[in-house]
Enzyme design. Sequence first.
Site, PDB file in Angstrom:
ATOM      1  N   HIS A  86       0.787  -1.207   0.012  1.00  0.00           N
ATOM      2  CA  HIS A  86      -0.004   0.183  -0.193  1.00  0.00           C
ATOM      3  C   HIS A  86       0.861   1.314   0.148  1.00  0.00           C
ATOM      4  CE1 HIS A  86       0.258  -0.370   4.563  1.00  0.00           C
ATOM      5  NE2 HIS A  86       0.414   0.992   4.269  1.00  0.00           N
ATOM      6  N   ASP A 131       0.168  -7.668   1.751  1.00  0.00           N
ATOM      7  CA  ASP A 131       0.559  -6.396   1.962  1.00  0.00           C
ATOM      8  C   ASP A 131       2.058  -6.127   1.779  1.00  0.00           C
ATOM      9  OD1 ASP A 131       0.609  -3.499   1.789  1.00  0.00           O
ATOM     10  OD2 ASP A 131      -0.206  -3.275   3.753  1.00  0.00           O
ATOM     11  N   GLN A 221       0.807   6.110  12.050  1.00  0.00           N
ATOM     12  CA  GLN A 221       1.027   6.702  10.767  1.00  0.00           C
ATOM     13  C   GLN A 221       2.360   7.202  10.356  1.00  0.00           C
ATOM     14  OE1 GLN A 221      -1.664   9.452  12.280  1.00  0.00           O
ATOM     15  NE2 GLN A 221      -3.220   9.379  10.709  1.00  0.00           N
ATOM     16  N   GLY A 222       2.715   6.762   9.174  1.00  0.00           N
ATOM     17  CA  GLY A 222       4.297   7.019   8.746  1.00  0.00           C
ATOM     18  C   GLY A 222       5.106   5.720   9.066  1.00  0.00           C
ATOM     19  N   ASP A 223       4.619   4.622   9.710  1.00  0.00           N
ATOM     20  CA  ASP A 223       5.354   3.619  10.075  1.00  0.00           C
ATOM     21  C   ASP A 223       5.046   2.427   9.096  1.00  0.00           C
ATOM     22  OD1 ASP A 223       6.592   4.603  12.229  1.00  0.00           O
ATOM     23  OD2 ASP A 223       4.952   3.880  13.676  1.00  0.00           O
ATOM     24  N   SER A 224       4.214   2.527   8.037  1.00  0.00           N
ATOM     25  CA  SER A 224       3.683   1.457   7.182  1.00  0.00           C
ATOM     26  C   SER A 224       4.997   1.218   6.364  1.00  0.00           C
ATOM     27  CB  SER A 224       2.591   2.001   6.155  1.00  0.00           C
ATOM     28  OG  SER A 224       1.490   2.122   6.916  1.00  0.00           O
TER      29      SER A 224
END
Length: 275
Positions: A86, A131, A221-224
């Site tokens: 993603h 993913d 958020q931002g660790d994906s």
Amino acid sequence: MDTGRTIPLTRRWISLLTRSAVAAAACLTAASLATPAAAASPPSANGTAVVGGSRASQGEFPWMVRISDGCGGALYTERIVLTAAHCVDRTGKDTSITATLGVVDLHDSSATKVRSTYVYRSPTYDTTGGDWALIKLARPVRGIPTLPLATAADYNKGKFTVAGWGYTVEDGNQQRYLQKAEVPFVDDQTCRSQGGEYDGLQPDAEICAGYVDEGGVDSCQGDSGGPLFRRDDADQWIQVGITSWGTGCARPHAPGVYTEVSTFAADIAAAAKKI
């Protein structure tokens, strides 16, 4: 978590937040973590960072990678970064991504920065899950260790470490310094019983981790795209997951959801040989 973890909108941590930021400003610290979507739906682009953690030391996790689209990743080979599907748009030639390696401080002038040449996105991501994605770099990265993958489910238990430059609070800001935290394994039945998006958990493709009852520690958020990892029997770091999605960040009854690396290790290896 990075582009897969946000307030219930979609199942990706790296959805609207990251994409709009990249398109508008191409900012290195753009947010990217997606929120969970239905089982067959892909995550979107809102990122998540480590909540309830602490700053990592220089050299502690040398294979950590920051990607310019606002996600994280891990150095899989000298020339390939493993991240989340993603976090990228498609398979094909791509020179738009910059990988930052070798530092915990993103402002450190000694950082290694390498552009991408090609991206491979899991072909099953939009259908049966998976993913994960590979980013091929323009040149090999020398002197930085890689992070091996778990090839069997034996290590999908116990306590894990998660790291990233994402938010330290829900709807916060991306971080300058690499953060780390420990999160415990959550079995599939317990994870699915949290309801909401967790009803659609894919047991063969995803693994949950976090403090279910109390929350407080999580990727955000931002660790994906960043790794979920632990020590193996030889006391070496091994990657068991990829930060994928979650509902908010560090909320009670909303554990983090990670791509189950052992399920896709053979596919990842095969794809890496082709690109």
